[in-house]
Motif scaffolding. Structure first.
Motif, PDB file in Angstrom:
ATOM      1  N   LEU A   1      -8.176   4.122  -0.653  1.00  0.00           N
ATOM      2  CA  LEU A   1      -9.086   5.058   0.253  1.00  0.00           C
ATOM      3  C   LEU A   1      -9.276   4.572   1.731  1.00  0.00           C
ATOM      4  CD1 LEU A   1     -11.815   6.466  -2.192  1.00  0.00           C
ATOM      5  CD2 LEU A   1      -9.992   7.727  -1.284  1.00  0.00           C
ATOM      6  N   ILE A   2      -9.369   3.186   1.821  1.00  0.00           N
ATOM      7  CA  ILE A   2      -9.680   2.574   2.834  1.00  0.00           C
ATOM      8  C   ILE A   2      -8.163   2.382   3.572  1.00  0.00           C
ATOM      9  CG2 ILE A   2     -10.027   0.280   3.989  1.00  0.00           C
ATOM     10  CD1 ILE A   2     -12.181  -0.272   1.787  1.00  0.00           C
ATOM     11  N   PHE A   3      -7.271   2.234   2.670  1.00  0.00           N
ATOM     12  CA  PHE A   3      -5.729   2.025   3.368  1.00  0.00           C
ATOM     13  C   PHE A   3      -5.589   3.340   4.012  1.00  0.00           C
ATOM     14  CE2 PHE A   3      -1.142   2.248   3.095  1.00  0.00           C
ATOM     15  CZ  PHE A   3      -0.864   1.200   3.683  1.00  0.00           C
ATOM     16  N   CYS A   4      -5.639   4.511   3.420  1.00  0.00           N
ATOM     17  CA  CYS A   4      -5.337   5.903   3.732  1.00  0.00           C
ATOM     18  C   CYS A   4      -6.189   6.472   4.862  1.00  0.00           C
ATOM     19  CB  CYS A   4      -5.182   6.820   2.589  1.00  0.00           C
ATOM     20  SG  CYS A   4      -3.807   6.295   1.242  1.00  0.00           S
ATOM     21  N   ALA A   5      -7.033   6.007   4.978  1.00  0.00           N
ATOM     22  CA  ALA A   5      -8.263   6.388   6.042  1.00  0.00           C
ATOM     23  C   ALA A   5      -7.523   6.375   7.721  1.00  0.00           C
ATOM     24  CB  ALA A   5      -9.547   6.064   5.968  1.00  0.00           C
ATOM     25  N   GLN A   6      -7.575   7.286   8.104  1.00  0.00           N
ATOM     26  CA  GLN A   6      -6.923   7.253   9.720  1.00  0.00           C
ATOM     27  C   GLN A   6      -7.794   6.520  10.646  1.00  0.00           C
ATOM     28  OE1 GLN A   6      -5.642  11.187  10.645  1.00  0.00           O
ATOM     29  NE2 GLN A   6      -3.936  10.990   9.301  1.00  0.00           N
TER      30      GLN A   6
ATOM     31  N   GLU B   1      -2.486 -15.234   2.703  1.00  0.00           N
ATOM     32  CA  GLU B   1      -1.221 -14.743   2.231  1.00  0.00           C
ATOM     33  C   GLU B   1      -1.086 -13.462   2.859  1.00  0.00           C
ATOM     34  OE1 GLU B   1      -0.259 -13.008  -2.340  1.00  0.00           O
ATOM     35  OE2 GLU B   1      -1.715 -14.390  -2.054  1.00  0.00           O
ATOM     36  N   TYR B   2      -2.187 -12.629   3.422  1.00  0.00           N
ATOM     37  CA  TYR B   2      -2.170 -11.237   3.798  1.00  0.00           C
ATOM     38  C   TYR B   2      -2.063 -11.517   5.378  1.00  0.00           C
ATOM     39  CZ  TYR B   2      -2.582  -9.914  -0.856  1.00  0.00           C
ATOM     40  OH  TYR B   2      -2.716  -9.953  -2.343  1.00  0.00           O
ATOM     41  N   ALA B   3      -1.573 -10.399   6.151  1.00  0.00           N
ATOM     42  CA  ALA B   3      -1.697 -10.601   7.715  1.00  0.00           C
ATOM     43  C   ALA B   3      -2.667  -9.472   8.074  1.00  0.00           C
ATOM     44  CB  ALA B   3      -0.228 -10.038   8.139  1.00  0.00           C
ATOM     45  N   PHE B   4      -3.383  -8.652   7.406  1.00  0.00           N
ATOM     46  CA  PHE B   4      -4.179  -7.794   7.389  1.00  0.00           C
ATOM     47  C   PHE B   4      -5.573  -8.166   6.516  1.00  0.00           C
ATOM     48  CE2 PHE B   4      -1.051  -6.004   4.686  1.00  0.00           C
ATOM     49  CZ  PHE B   4      -1.693  -5.862   3.741  1.00  0.00           C
ATOM     50  N   GLU B   5      -6.692  -7.641   7.120  1.00  0.00           N
ATOM     51  CA  GLU B   5      -7.979  -7.876   6.489  1.00  0.00           C
ATOM     52  C   GLU B   5      -8.795  -6.408   6.500  1.00  0.00           C
ATOM     53  OE1 GLU B   5     -10.125 -10.685   8.306  1.00  0.00           O
ATOM     54  OE2 GLU B   5      -9.560 -10.099  10.327  1.00  0.00           O
TER      55      GLU B   5
ATOM     56  N   PHE C   1      -8.733  -1.165   7.230  1.00  0.00           N
ATOM     57  CA  PHE C   1      -7.541  -2.216   7.513  1.00  0.00           C
ATOM     58  C   PHE C   1      -7.143  -2.595   8.777  1.00  0.00           C
ATOM     59  CE2 PHE C   1      -6.978  -1.647   2.689  1.00  0.00           C
ATOM     60  CZ  PHE C   1      -6.973  -2.724   2.419  1.00  0.00           C
ATOM     61  N   LEU C   2      -7.301  -3.892   9.334  1.00  0.00           N
ATOM     62  CA  LEU C   2      -6.762  -4.276  10.591  1.00  0.00           C
ATOM     63  C   LEU C   2      -5.951  -5.558  10.484  1.00  0.00           C
ATOM     64  CD1 LEU C   2      -9.949  -3.734  12.946  1.00  0.00           C
ATOM     65  CD2 LEU C   2      -7.733  -2.155  12.577  1.00  0.00           C
TER      66      LEU C   2
ATOM     67  N   TYR D   1      -2.133 -12.711  14.577  1.00  0.00           N
ATOM     68  CA  TYR D   1      -1.002 -11.621  14.645  1.00  0.00           C
ATOM     69  C   TYR D   1      -1.130 -10.680  15.962  1.00  0.00           C
ATOM     70  CZ  TYR D   1      -0.266 -13.552   9.986  1.00  0.00           C
ATOM     71  OH  TYR D   1      -0.105 -14.399   8.955  1.00  0.00           O
ATOM     72  N   GLN D   2      -2.006 -11.116  16.769  1.00  0.00           N
ATOM     73  CA  GLN D   2      -2.369 -10.427  18.039  1.00  0.00           C
ATOM     74  C   GLN D   2      -1.054 -10.331  18.993  1.00  0.00           C
ATOM     75  OE1 GLN D   2      -5.982 -11.778  19.822  1.00  0.00           O
ATOM     76  NE2 GLN D   2      -5.638 -10.002  21.746  1.00  0.00           N
TER      77      GLN D   2
END
Length: 192
Positions: free
Chosen positions: A11-16, A56-60, A70-71, A76-77
């Motif tokens: 849900l968090i991933f799909c939210a715009q 391990e992940y480039a986003f949080e 998710f940002l 990686y800015q």
């Protein structure tokens, strides 16, 4: 990761835009046809956040604009900045930023009040800010002619990464100390 965590993550991933806990709860309640406690959702969001906190992940997951999204991580800015620069040459103009700051600090505010502060016509800036959904019409003033009142939107909060207007810098954060004489270097040398 548990079953509930996978659904919340999706849900968090799909939210715009940042998704609020109440929105997550409503979706889960409808899907499971049962009442999912807010405490369980918040605990699960914390677990998912911990998972993405590793290198391990480039986003949080970030709590912003009153919800979660998710940002990418600050490390990686630079690479993302280059991509965004290439994708969109459209940024807010100085006049739009000035108008937006007046609205943020004085809201709800009428266009004539903005123009009085800026000293120039604000029609174009207000129109562009409405198009970008950074501001919204909050109602009508009781003044003569009942002009529109403008205020910031949830997208404004998300755009600037804040959760409330209290997170905005105060004018004294920008003010210089009035009692200082000479450049800063001179004072530091005098203290040595």
């Amino acid at each position: 990761m548990d079953f509930l965590g996978n659904h919340i993550e999706a849900l968090i991933f799909c939210a715009q835009k940042p998704i609020k806990v109440d929105e997550i709860r409503n979706c889960l309640n409808e899907m499971f046809e049962a009442d999912v406690p807010v405490k369980d959702i918040e605990t699960t969001i914390e677990k998912v956040s911990e998972k993405y906190a590793s290198d391990e992940y480039a986003f949080e997951i970030i709590h912003s604009g009153g919800g979660y999204q998710f940002l990418t991580k600050p490390a990686y800015q630079a690479s993302i900045g280059i991509l965004l620069k290439h994708q969109s040459k459209k940024r807010l103009s100085t006049s739009a930023l000035e108008t937006l700051s007046i609205i943020a600090y004085k809201q709800p505010v009428t266009k004539s009040e903005m123009e009085q502060i800026r000293g120039v016509n604000c029609d174009y800036s207000v129109q562009k800010l409405l198009e970008k959904e950074l501001i919204e019409i909050k109602g009508k003033s009781e003044a003569i002619g009942r002009p529109m009142l403008y205020g910031t939107s949830d997208k404004f909060m998300d755009y600037f990464g804040i959760n409330s207007l209290k997170d905005l810098p105060t004018p004294k954060d920008f003010a210089e100390n009035e009692n200082e004489i000479g450049p800063q270097e001179t004072e530091e040398k005098a203290q040595e």
